[in-house]
Design a protein around this motif. Structure first.
Motif, PDB file in Angstrom:
ATOM      1  N   SER B  58      18.041  33.217  50.585  1.00 57.42           N
ATOM      2  CA  SER B  58      16.755  32.538  50.756  1.00 57.42           C
ATOM      3  C   SER B  58      15.700  32.942  49.737  1.00 57.42           C
ATOM      4  O   SER B  58      14.728  32.229  49.532  1.00 57.42           O
ATOM      5  N   GLY B  59      15.893  34.087  49.071  1.00 58.08           N
ATOM      6  CA  GLY B  59      14.901  34.549  48.115  1.00 58.08           C
ATOM      7  C   GLY B  59      15.140  34.128  46.680  1.00 58.08           C
ATOM      8  O   GLY B  59      14.281  34.352  45.812  1.00 58.08           O
ATOM      9  N   LEU B  60      16.269  33.530  46.402  1.00 56.21           N
ATOM     10  CA  LEU B  60      16.558  33.132  45.020  1.00 56.21           C
ATOM     11  C   LEU B  60      15.537  32.078  44.584  1.00 56.21           C
ATOM     12  O   LEU B  60      15.392  31.054  45.235  1.00 56.21           O
ATOM     13  N   PRO B  61      14.864  32.288  43.454  1.00 52.17           N
ATOM     14  CA  PRO B  61      13.748  31.411  43.081  1.00 52.17           C
ATOM     15  C   PRO B  61      14.161  30.052  42.544  1.00 52.17           C
ATOM     16  O   PRO B  61      13.352  29.126  42.593  1.00 52.17           O
ATOM     17  N   SER B  62      15.359  29.928  42.033  1.00 47.26           N
ATOM     18  CA  SER B  62      15.802  28.624  41.527  1.00 47.26           C
ATOM     19  C   SER B  62      17.319  28.621  41.443  1.00 47.26           C
ATOM     20  O   SER B  62      17.964  29.658  41.635  1.00 47.26           O
ATOM     21  N   ASP B  63      17.885  27.465  41.152  1.00 44.10           N
ATOM     22  CA  ASP B  63      19.346  27.381  41.070  1.00 44.10           C
ATOM     23  C   ASP B  63      19.879  28.019  39.789  1.00 44.10           C
ATOM     24  O   ASP B  63      21.086  28.043  39.561  1.00 44.10           O
ATOM     25  N   ARG B  64      18.998  28.534  38.951  1.00 41.72           N
ATOM     26  CA  ARG B  64      19.471  29.280  37.777  1.00 41.72           C
ATOM     27  C   ARG B  64      19.934  30.676  38.174  1.00 41.72           C
ATOM     28  O   ARG B  64      20.620  31.339  37.400  1.00 41.72           O
ATOM     29  N   PHE B  65      19.553  31.097  39.374  1.00 42.06           N
ATOM     30  CA  PHE B  65      19.894  32.434  39.848  1.00 42.06           C
ATOM     31  C   PHE B  65      21.083  32.343  40.816  1.00 42.06           C
ATOM     32  O   PHE B  65      21.093  31.490  41.716  1.00 42.06           O
ATOM     33  N   SER B  66      22.041  33.233  40.633  1.00 45.62           N
ATOM     34  CA  SER B  66      23.166  33.313  41.570  1.00 45.62           C
ATOM     35  C   SER B  66      23.633  34.758  41.621  1.00 45.62           C
ATOM     36  O   SER B  66      23.359  35.548  40.711  1.00 45.62           O
ATOM     37  N   ALA B  67      24.315  35.105  42.681  1.00 46.86           N
ATOM     38  CA  ALA B  67      24.847  36.459  42.818  1.00 46.86           C
ATOM     39  C   ALA B  67      26.150  36.409  43.575  1.00 46.86           C
ATOM     40  O   ALA B  67      26.366  35.528  44.416  1.00 46.86           O
ATOM     41  N   GLU B  68      27.000  37.360  43.250  1.00 47.39           N
ATOM     42  CA  GLU B  68      28.280  37.494  43.933  1.00 47.39           C
ATOM     43  C   GLU B  68      28.487  38.953  44.283  1.00 47.39           C
ATOM     44  O   GLU B  68      27.950  39.849  43.647  1.00 47.39           O
ATOM     45  N   ARG B  69      29.307  39.137  45.304  1.00 48.42           N
ATOM     46  CA  ARG B  69      29.722  40.489  45.656  1.00 48.42           C
ATOM     47  C   ARG B  69      31.185  40.446  46.060  1.00 48.42           C
ATOM     48  O   ARG B  69      31.574  39.606  46.884  1.00 48.42           O
ATOM     49  N   THR B  70      31.947  41.338  45.521  1.00 45.08           N
ATOM     50  CA  THR B  70      33.368  41.415  45.833  1.00 45.08           C
ATOM     51  C   THR B  70      33.558  42.389  46.974  1.00 45.08           C
ATOM     52  O   THR B  70      33.410  43.608  46.793  1.00 45.08           O
ATOM     53  N   GLY B  71      33.859  41.884  48.165  1.00 45.24           N
ATOM     54  CA  GLY B  71      34.045  42.737  49.334  1.00 45.24           C
ATOM     55  C   GLY B  71      32.816  43.578  49.581  1.00 45.24           C
ATOM     56  O   GLY B  71      31.705  43.065  49.705  1.00 45.24           O
ATOM     57  N   GLU B  72      32.992  44.870  49.651  1.00 47.77           N
ATOM     58  CA  GLU B  72      31.868  45.778  49.839  1.00 47.77           C
ATOM     59  C   GLU B  72      31.685  46.639  48.600  1.00 47.77           C
ATOM     60  O   GLU B  72      31.300  47.803  48.674  1.00 47.77           O
ATOM     61  N   SER B  73      31.950  46.041  47.426  1.00 39.92           N
ATOM     62  CA  SER B  73      31.797  46.816  46.209  1.00 39.92           C
ATOM     63  C   SER B  73      30.808  46.144  45.276  1.00 39.92           C
ATOM     64  O   SER B  73      29.734  45.710  45.688  1.00 39.92           O
ATOM     65  N   VAL B  74      31.193  46.035  44.022  1.00 39.03           N
ATOM     66  CA  VAL B  74      30.288  45.631  42.953  1.00 39.03           C
ATOM     67  C   VAL B  74      29.651  44.267  43.207  1.00 39.03           C
ATOM     68  O   VAL B  74      30.286  43.357  43.756  1.00 39.03           O
ATOM     69  N   SER B  75      28.393  44.151  42.778  1.00 39.61           N
ATOM     70  CA  SER B  75      27.704  42.862  42.818  1.00 39.61           C
ATOM     71  C   SER B  75      27.180  42.535  41.421  1.00 39.61           C
ATOM     72  O   SER B  75      26.812  43.428  40.665  1.00 39.61           O
ATOM     73  N   THR B  76      27.179  41.249  41.114  1.00 39.40           N
ATOM     74  CA  THR B  76      26.575  40.792  39.861  1.00 39.40           C
ATOM     75  C   THR B  76      25.526  39.738  40.162  1.00 39.40           C
ATOM     76  O   THR B  76      25.734  38.856  41.007  1.00 39.40           O
ATOM     77  N   LEU B  77      24.426  39.840  39.493  1.00 36.25           N
ATOM     78  CA  LEU B  77      23.346  38.856  39.563  1.00 36.25           C
ATOM     79  C   LEU B  77      23.327  38.134  38.226  1.00 36.25           C
ATOM     80  O   LEU B  77      23.220  38.780  37.178  1.00 36.25           O
ATOM     81  N   THR B  78      23.467  36.829  38.268  1.00 32.43           N
ATOM     82  CA  THR B  78      23.503  36.031  37.047  1.00 32.43           C
ATOM     83  C   THR B  78      22.277  35.141  36.977  1.00 32.43           C
ATOM     84  O   THR B  78      21.916  34.484  37.956  1.00 32.43           O
ATOM     85  N   ILE B  79      21.652  35.158  35.815  1.00 32.45           N
ATOM     86  CA  ILE B  79      20.522  34.264  35.565  1.00 32.45           C
ATOM     87  C   ILE B  79      20.922  33.364  34.405  1.00 32.45           C
ATOM     88  O   ILE B  79      21.200  33.845  33.300  1.00 32.45           O
ATOM     89  N   GLN B  80      20.946  32.083  34.659  1.00 34.63           N
ATOM     90  CA  GLN B  80      21.330  31.137  33.613  1.00 34.63           C
ATOM     91  C   GLN B  80      20.076  30.582  32.938  1.00 34.63           C
ATOM     92  O   GLN B  80      19.004  30.467  33.556  1.00 34.63           O
ATOM     93  N   ARG B  81      20.232  30.256  31.678  1.00 31.00           N
ATOM     94  CA  ARG B  81      19.140  29.605  30.907  1.00 31.00           C
ATOM     95  C   ARG B  81      17.828  30.354  31.147  1.00 31.00           C
ATOM     96  O   ARG B  81      16.838  29.792  31.623  1.00 31.00           O
ATOM     97  N   THR B  82      17.816  31.620  30.786  1.00 31.80           N
ATOM     98  CA  THR B  82      16.664  32.478  31.098  1.00 31.80           C
ATOM     99  C   THR B  82      15.365  31.908  30.540  1.00 31.80           C
ATOM    100  O   THR B  82      15.330  31.273  29.470  1.00 31.80           O
ATOM    101  N   GLN B  83      14.296  32.168  31.300  1.00 36.28           N
ATOM    102  CA  GLN B  83      12.945  31.778  30.919  1.00 36.28           C
ATOM    103  C   GLN B  83      12.095  33.035  30.797  1.00 36.28           C
ATOM    104  O   GLN B  83      12.442  34.087  31.344  1.00 36.28           O
ATOM    105  N   GLN B  84      10.968  32.929  30.121  1.00 36.91           N
ATOM    106  CA  GLN B  84      10.124  34.107  29.935  1.00 36.91           C
ATOM    107  C   GLN B  84       9.617  34.658  31.262  1.00 36.91           C
ATOM    108  O   GLN B  84       9.463  35.879  31.405  1.00 36.91           O
TER     109      GLN B  84
END
Lengths: 112, 112
Positions: B58-84
């Motif tokens: 619910s807190g992701l500011p736009s569809d350019r932001f996404s995140a994944e988590r594999t089980g209970e381990s590493v997470s990655t936050l991806t920002i596409q087409r970054t803006q200033q």
């Protein structure tokens, strides 16, 4: 979602004085937590108070909780220059799995 | 024991590029949170993972932001087409249910 709102937003005191910061929130909680953030670093947990507790101490820290007013206070006694930091409260909801949201924080400056 | 680790610690990217931020939580922590903190501001909730439940996005500011988590381990936050306006410190935290959060030191993202 939960929200902690701290006040004041900024506080400047002399070393040796006490510093009091307040936090208000909106809905029922399981617990409330206070965190500290030094500039440029992650937050560090200071103290947790459960909804059935009214006061808790840890060293120079004293936290109170008033669930009827939905508010908490953090008191730092005999402040030191090293206490200079931002302080945040965060509430954890009653229901399993709820996230919690941080307020804008109180920036404390302790002047030597 | 190891705390929450985030990488990279600093990232400078050009506007329009994609970036990927990584978070290694404390082993065994079922909950993982991402926050964004702009300079001098409080923490802005982005996303929350709890065990195998569907994440709270619910807190992701736009569809350019996404995140994944594999089980209970590493997470990655991806920002596409970054803006200033994406320039900020991105903080990751992990915890056991209802327990205090353990924060990493964040990734400072600068979009030029």
């Amino acid at each position: 979602s939960q929200q902690g709102e701290e006040d004041p937003q900024a506080l400047s005191i002399q070393e040796g004085e006490n510093a009091t910061m307040n936090c208000s929130y909106k809905t029922s909680i399981n617990n409330l937590q206070w965190y500290r953030q030094n500039s440029g670093r992650g937050l560090v947990h200071l103290i947790l108070i459960r909804s059935n507790e009214r006061e808790k101490h840890s060293g120079r820290l004293r936290v109170t909780l008033d669930t009827s007013k939905k508010s908490s206070s953090l008191l730092i006694t005999a402040s030191r220059a090293a206490d200079t930091a931002s302080y945040f409260c965060a509430t954890v909801g009653e229901l399993y799995g709820q996230n919690f949201v941080f307020g804008p924080g109180t920036r404390l400056s302790v002047l030597p | 024991g190891a705390g929450v680790s985030q990488s990279p610690s600093n990232k400078v990217t050009e506007k329009g590029k994609d970036v990927e931020l990584r978070c290694d939580p404390i082993s065994g922590h079922t909950a993982l949170y991402w926050y964004r903190q702009r300079l001098g501001q409080g923490l802005e909730f982005l996303i929350y993972f709890q065990g195998n439940s569907a994440p709270d996005k619910s807190g992701l500011p736009s569809d350019r932001f996404s995140a994944e988590r594999t089980g209970e381990s590493v997470s990655t936050l991806t920002i596409q087409r970054t803006q200033q306006e994406d320039s900020a410190v991105y903080l990751c935290a992990s915890s056991l249910m209802l327990k205090p959060l353990h924060f990493g030191n964040g990734t400072r993202l600068t979009v030029t």
